[in-house]
Write a protein that holds these residues in place. Sequence first.
Motif, short mmCIF file in Angstrom:
data_model
loop_
_atom_site.label_atom_id
_atom_site.label_comp_id
_atom_site.label_asym_id
_atom_site.label_seq_id
_atom_site.Cartn_x
_atom_site.Cartn_y
_atom_site.Cartn_z
N ARG A 1 0.83 -1.21 0.00
CA ARG A 1 0.00 0.00 0.00
C ARG A 1 0.86 1.26 0.00
NH1 ARG A 1 -4.64 -0.29 4.47
NH2 ARG A 1 -5.10 1.71 3.44
N ALA A 2 2.02 1.18 0.70
CA ALA A 2 2.91 2.34 0.74
C ALA A 2 3.47 2.65 -0.65
CB ALA A 2 4.05 2.09 1.72
N VAL A 3 3.85 1.60 -1.38
CA VAL A 3 4.37 1.80 -2.74
C VAL A 3 3.28 2.33 -3.65
CG1 VAL A 3 5.32 0.63 -4.77
CG2 VAL A 3 6.16 0.04 -2.48
N GLN A 4 2.08 1.74 -3.55
CA GLN A 4 0.97 2.22 -4.37
C GLN A 4 0.65 3.68 -4.10
OE1 GLN A 4 -0.92 0.75 -6.81
NE2 GLN A 4 0.53 -0.95 -6.80
N GLY A 5 0.75 4.07 -2.83
CA GLY A 5 0.50 5.46 -2.46
C GLY A 5 1.50 6.41 -3.10
N ARG A 6 2.77 6.02 -3.10
CA ARG A 6 3.80 6.87 -3.69
C ARG A 6 3.66 6.93 -5.21
NH1 ARG A 6 8.21 7.77 -0.28
NH2 ARG A 6 8.87 9.30 -1.86
N LEU A 7 3.23 5.82 -5.81
CA LEU A 7 3.07 5.79 -7.26
C LEU A 7 1.94 6.70 -7.73
CD1 LEU A 7 3.54 1.99 -8.04
CD2 LEU A 7 5.13 3.84 -8.55
N HIS A 8 0.95 6.91 -6.85
CA HIS A 8 -0.21 7.72 -7.23
C HIS A 8 -0.17 9.10 -6.57
CE1 HIS A 8 -1.64 3.60 -8.13
NE2 HIS A 8 -2.25 4.20 -9.13
N ALA A 9 0.98 9.50 -6.08
CA ALA A 9 1.11 10.80 -5.41
C ALA A 9 1.14 11.92 -6.45
CB ALA A 9 2.39 10.82 -4.58
N ASP A 10 1.16 13.16 -5.98
CA ASP A 10 1.22 14.30 -6.90
C ASP A 10 2.59 14.31 -7.59
OD1 ASP A 10 3.24 16.06 -5.50
OD2 ASP A 10 1.72 16.03 -3.93
N PRO A 11 2.73 15.05 -8.70
CA PRO A 11 3.96 15.01 -9.48
C PRO A 11 5.23 15.29 -8.69
CG PRO A 11 2.25 16.14 -10.72
CD PRO A 11 1.69 15.89 -9.35
#
Length: 480
Positions: A24-34
């Motif tokens: 979930r942490a990786v997914q969160g960073r992948l979908h973060a703002d630019p």
Amino acid sequence: MNLILFYYSLKTLIEKKVIDLRSRAVQGRLHADPGQFDDFINELFMASNYVSNGFKVSMLELLGSESIDIYAEKGGLKVWCECKRLRRSTSYTELAIEILQRLHKKRMNLLIDVTFTRTPKEKPKLIIETIKSSVERGHFRRRGSLERLTVLSLPDISDAPLNVRIRPENIEYLVYAAYMGVFEGRLKIREPKILVFRNVNKVKEAIERIKRRLNEAYKQLSAVKVSNRGERKVVQIDVSDVMGAIVVPYHDDKAYKEEVLRSIENFCKDWLLKHPDIDSVVLVTRRIHLDPFGHPYALTVEYRTITPYTPPGWTMITITIPVPNSFPSEILTNTATALKHRGVYNMALYFYKKALEINPNLKEAWNNLADLYNRLGMFEEALRCSDKALEIDKFYTSALVNKGIALAGLGRLKEAIDCFDEAISINPKEKKAWYNKAVILCILKSYNDARKCLNKALKIDPNYKQAKDLLTSLSKNVKG
């Protein structure tokens, strides 16, 4: 460029089981703002670098255990690393887009060189109107941070690469736009436009921003307690954007200014002396390389490790990452040949081999690879590659010349002369065959015959420098 780094780093870290895409942490960073995504790419690349050098790596923030970006361990060495990045002001990008659109609409081919006293804070419209007035009416007046402007007309069509010299000092942003293609059998540039933004206070502003990033990293690393000499605290800062965004094929390497890096290095050394519990600062610069068609072919990443007592520039490591590509084999071969002529042999070798993976029957790739191996003194490999080219086309005179050079390098001089003679029998205007035959004849002390061959080469091309130099040397040093 970021996507290339992302692909390279993510692939490496997944293969080494450092990160899990299902996390979930990786997914969160992948979908973060630019902005956060860019920071994540920076952390991924640093982690992949440690992994590639045999370290066992953990990305602690992703594990939720600590606020430190990377922990790396190898043998008795333990490293905690904070990764930071300095971003370029978006105002330069906005201005560049507006001005280039205006030039395109008006069909104006110009080099516009703009100098600011600082990073512009004014509304883009004010700066654009001032630049437009200067370009279209020849009238310039200072406004806010806008200090100086130079406009130079460019030819509507010219041979590639465009013969323009640009001063490298203080460049923040340089962008090049043109149409490229083959016209009348030659690579041509049409409707070129070059825009340069400079900042006279660039170094001062960069150091102020680096100071803030170093202090942020110091606070985070202060939570780590080290107990022995095998433990290190490191701050890594990507300063690529500070060096200036250079977007132009074959732009002068000096655009990535040593003077700026030296100033930053000296500041970091002073900062480290005041913070002795931090072992080093690593400055990272990235650069994407383009071929004459504007295609990216590689990304180079340079690491400069700074410690309080290391002379500037002594600890540089450069990594070259070939761009994943699906270009036609002919373009890969042309790119490799351009690299070969610039002395970038390792990268040229990669692209020749890539071209031959796609098309094993491309005689030009085999022949150019033979030439590259000859330059490297790898004559057996050169012989093998030239023979491959000749299997495809037995009348390929350039391959016969390269085969002759390889045979000469192996001491098989009689066979080498036979190759050059065969090339000449197919094409009497093959100047390289005449010249290389002359070289062998000089080795055999047949100087009169060598002179005759050199004169033949110079009759074909009066400006053939190697032939002129050898003939001059024979005139000075050999009688008869």
